[in-house]
Design an enzyme around this catalytic site. Structure first.
Site: not given
Ligand code: ATP
Ligand code: MG
Length: 339
Positions: A108, A207, A210
């Site tokens: 990062k 994937k 967010k």
């Molecule tokens: P960021 O882009 O900010 O990393 P993110 O969408 O990856 O956000 P996280 O806050 O990193 O979300 O993860 C929160 C939870 O959601 C974790 O347990 C992670 O494993 C799960 N998760 C995140 N994205 C996915 C996905 N595409 N499919 C299944 N589980 C997910």
């Molecule tokens: Mg994430």
């Protein structure tokens, strides 16, 4: 063993978060488990305060609406004072080299340096390269250690990307305990049960996330049903016409079938046989996702409208988490020589 899991308000909660994490937290959380909105973690790179605050409330509402017991949920910044004290203790237990070699920091900070060289903005605008990287990006794992150790969590379900941070937390807990006295539970990183990773609908090779800029491929749990349907209808699929579950060659269709399986039960390849066209799969996925999200969405919107109730739940959750951790923080401060 009590478990601790968090979600960072880096964006709106999406279908992947719901199917891969939040839904499971609601289903199998034990009485001692804790779930938190990790808003302090959302400040390690340039952020917008008002947006962060509003996303944090929204996530709290979504966690509760998803069925997690409100008694087991809190917002991290409500414990800012406790965590701030503990992170200092842990920074005084951690070596610089241990923090600097964390893979996530290296990745990062390299990415940020590159973007700042290219003309960053805001508070970091004038700095160049590494100088534009917030110190909190380096100390982030110490805050994560504070989150875990304050609550005495025994198990931390994390994906590959956070494993190294839990390892560091173990090192710090053991080092503190053997240097100053037994205070901390040494946590274990546990792999969450394997669930399909939901992919971005416009680019099924990555994937759903967010923090993705373009929301066209991301179904948010609070999206209106029409919007959900539109996004799913426009999902990028491959050249085929008869649905089959073949993740390597037909990733777009595979993603849709996996989403359908996660919502309805059954296996993606069995489900594929029910349909004769891609369009029919998309309609079925849209129906299933809308049905899956509907109760959550309604409860979350009701809660977000009831500011007083959300505030009450938030305060109560913070109070419980604070009480649960206070004896560890007091003992750690005493033993390290503070008071
Ligand atoms: P960021 O882009 O900010 O990393 P993110 O969408 O990856 O956000 P996280 O806050 O990193 O979300 O993860 C929160 C939870 O959601 C974790 O347990 C992670 O494993 C799960 N998760 C995140 N994205 C996915 C996905 N595409 N499919 C299944 N589980 C997910
Ligand atoms: Mg994430």
């Amino acid at each position: 063993m009590s478990k601790l899991s968090g979600i960072t308000p880096s964006g709106h909660v999406h279908l992947g978060n719901h199917l891969g994490a939040v839904r499971r937290w609601a289903l199998d959380g034990g009485a001692d488990d804790l779930y938190f909105v990790a808003d302090l973690h959302g400040m390690t790179t340039p952020h917008n305060p008002a947006r962060l605050r509003s996303l944090a409330s929204e996530q709290l509402a979504v966690l509760i609406a998803a069925g997690i017991d409100p008694e087991r949920v809190f917002v991290q910044s409500d414990l800012a004072r406790e965590l701030g004290a503990l992170i200092w203790v842990l920074e005084c237990t951690c070596n610089y080299g241990e923090a600097a070699r964390m893979i996530q920091f290296k990745e990062k900070s390299a990415a940020r340096s590159a973007s700042v060289e290219g003309g960053g903005g805001g508070m970091d605008g004038k700095s160049k390269g590494q100088a534009g990287v917030r110190l909190s990006l380096l100390t982030y794992p110490a805050l994560m250690a504070a989150d875990i150790l304050l609550q005495g969590a025994g198990e931390v379900p994390v994906g590959e990307d956070q494993r190294q941070h839990v390892e560091l937390t173990r090192t710090l807990a053991k080092r503190f305990n053997s240097t100053y006295g037994e205070v901390f539970t040494v946590p274990e990183a546990v792999l969450p049960p394997a669930g399909a990773r939901v992919k971005d609908l416009t680019d099924p090779t990555r994937k759903m996330s967010k923090s993705t800029r373009d929301a066209a491929g991301v179904v948010f749990v609070l999206d209106e049903p029409d919007q959900v349907r539109r996004k799913i209808r426009r999902a990028v699929t491959d050249g085929g016409s008869v649905p089959v579950h073949a993740p390597d060659t037909r990733p777009g269709m595979a993603n849709l079938l996996e989403i359908l399986a996660a919502c309805r039960g059954g296996s993606p390849s069995d489900l594929a046989e029910e349909f004769s066209s891609y369009g029919a799969v998309k309609d079925a996925v849209a129906d299933a996702v809308i049905e899956e999200l509907q109760p959550l969405r309604e409860r979350a919107l009701t809660l977000l409208d009831d500011v007083a109730e959300l505030e009450r739940v938030r305060k109560a959750g913070a109070e419980r988490a604070r009480e649960r951790g206070s004896h560890r923080l007091d003992a750690a401060l005493r033993m390290i020589g503070a008071n």
